[in-house]
Enzyme design. Structure first.
Site, mmCIF file in Angstrom:
data_model
loop_
_atom_site.group_PDB
_atom_site.id
_atom_site.type_symbol
_atom_site.label_atom_id
_atom_site.label_comp_id
_atom_site.label_asym_id
_atom_site.label_seq_id
_atom_site.Cartn_x
_atom_site.Cartn_y
_atom_site.Cartn_z
ATOM 1 C CG ASP A 1 40.425 67.978 8.296
ATOM 2 O OD1 ASP A 1 39.689 68.981 8.299
ATOM 3 O OD2 ASP A 1 40.317 67.072 9.135
ATOM 4 C CE1 TYR B 1 43.914 73.342 12.948
ATOM 5 C CE2 TYR B 1 43.202 74.199 10.827
ATOM 6 C CZ TYR B 1 44.203 73.713 11.637
ATOM 7 O OH TYR B 1 45.476 73.599 11.146
ATOM 8 N N GLY B 2 37.585 73.863 15.020
ATOM 9 C CA GLY B 2 36.213 74.365 15.004
ATOM 10 C C GLY B 2 35.835 75.272 16.153
ATOM 11 C CB CYS C 1 39.135 71.636 6.853
ATOM 12 S SG CYS C 1 38.784 72.336 8.467
ATOM 13 C CG ASN C 2 32.759 71.726 5.856
ATOM 14 O OD1 ASN C 2 32.012 72.062 4.959
ATOM 15 N ND2 ASN C 2 33.120 70.461 6.034
ATOM 16 C CB THR C 3 36.577 74.844 10.513
ATOM 17 O OG1 THR C 3 35.655 73.871 11.021
ATOM 18 C CG2 THR C 3 36.753 75.952 11.509
ATOM 19 C CB THR D 1 35.776 66.865 6.282
ATOM 20 O OG1 THR D 1 36.757 67.432 7.167
ATOM 21 C CG2 THR D 1 35.444 67.852 5.191
HETATM 22 N N1 DGL Z 1 37.052 68.660 9.721
HETATM 23 C C1 DGL Z 1 36.916 70.048 9.892
HETATM 24 C C2 DGL Z 1 35.693 70.649 9.270
HETATM 25 O O1 DGL Z 1 35.262 70.165 8.256
HETATM 26 C C3 DGL Z 1 37.304 70.694 11.194
HETATM 27 C C4 DGL Z 1 37.121 70.009 12.430
HETATM 28 C C5 DGL Z 1 37.817 70.678 13.594
HETATM 29 O O2 DGL Z 1 39.047 70.655 13.621
HETATM 30 O O3 DGL Z 1 37.111 71.220 14.454
HETATM 31 O O4 DGL Z 1 35.183 71.636 9.741
#
Ligand code: DGL
Length: 292
Positions: A26, A58-59, A89-91, A208
């Site tokens: 993540d 990352y988002g 991580c969804n992103t 997440t």
């Molecule tokens: N936890 C990550 C997700 O599920 C990314 C969060 C991030 O870094 O913006 O998207």
């Protein structure tokens, strides 16, 4: 550590062949919610968690950067012996998973696998009877429309509304998720979402990180709306995957251990991660290198 290097003739990397830990990746702390869920379902395997805290969030980053950072992490985890990597991580799942599966894995090692968290979540929604689904996620995930596309493909009758929540991950990464700043931003984005669809019956935490402030989210979510976190959903999905792929299961080492790596300061990581995991966390520092 076992052999790491390249095959001189083809210049393709040579990764350790012996059974290895399951890699969980993540941008920061968020993947811990997935790791916790996976370990609840599959405690027998060894895990290697990598949080790229130094480059989180990352988002709000571009497609190219998220893809590059995620590929760096996957290569790092492969080189440390993982045959299977979960993008927790969804992103990263939205922006990098498909390219890595289709374009990079064939060169890196066609026998290794990288899996994401969006598909299992959408498949789970089909079992819940949800009719109006609200997705809260990072701007990157929302802009990719991955949830809407997957849901429409599998369950065309479901109504989907996605809401970007750009301030939630910074609040969590900076340990501000229980302060008044969090109240302001949790209320703001949820209000916007429920104005856009007042019939939402299920709220998917499509990042997440978000279960790390689930109490605040619950406080501002209308009563009766089911809040769906991904940890155990991903754990169950992984259990099914390993049952269907015994050749991969045989490459996952068993010992029940967890190793943590962070690209940030390990002491900082340890205190927050330890609180959340409910056990002592002693992370190693990793200076992640760019893939060529
Ligand atoms: N936890 C990550 C997700 O599920 C990314 C969060 C991030 O870094 O913006 O998207």
């Amino acid at each position: 550590m076992a052999d790491r290097g390249t095959n001189n003739i083809t210049d393709t990397p040579v990764y350790p062949a012996s059974p290895g830990k399951i890699g969980v990746f993540d941008s920061g702390y968020g993947g811990l919610t997935i790791l916790k869920g996976i370990r609840k379902v599959l405690p027998q395997y060894d895990y290697l968690y990598l949080g790229d805290n130094a480059r989180a969030p990352y988002g709000t980053r571009s497609f190219e950067l998220v893809y590059q950072f995620t590929l760096d992490a996957v290569r790092e985890l492969f080189s440390r012996g993982c045959h299977l990597v979960i993008l927790a991580c969804n992103t990263a799942s939205a922006k990098a998973l498909r390219s890595i599966q289709q374009n990079d894995l064939p060169h890196l090692d066609p026998d290794r696998r990288v899996l994401g968290v969006i598909r299992p979540t959408v498949e789970h929604l089909g079992q819940t009877g949800a009719k109006h689904v609200g997705i809260v996620a990072t701007p990157g995930t929302v802009v990719s429309h991955s949830y809407t596309l997957e849901i429409t493909k599998l369950f065309p009758e479901m109504h989907v509304t996605e809401q970007g929540c750009p301030m939630w991950v910074p609040l969590i990464e900076n340990n501000e998720s229980s302060g008044p700043g969090a109240d302001y931003f949790v209320h703001k984005y949820l209000k916007e979402l429920f104005i856009r669809d007042s019939k939402i019956d299920s709220l998917v935490l499509g990042c997440t990180h978000y279960p790390l402030m689930i109490e605040k989210i619950r406080q501002y979510t209308p009563a009766g709306v089911a809040i769906i976190a991904q940890g155990e959903i991903v754990g169950e999905s992984l259990r099914n995957y390993l049952l269907r792929h015994p050749e991969m299961e045989a490459k996952c080492s068993r010992g029940g251990s967890v190793e943590y790596l962070t690209t940030e300061n390990p002491e900082k990581f340890n205190s927050l991660a330890g609180l959340f995991m409910g056990e002592t966390v002693s992370a190693g520092h990793l200076c992640i290198s760019h893939s060529g």
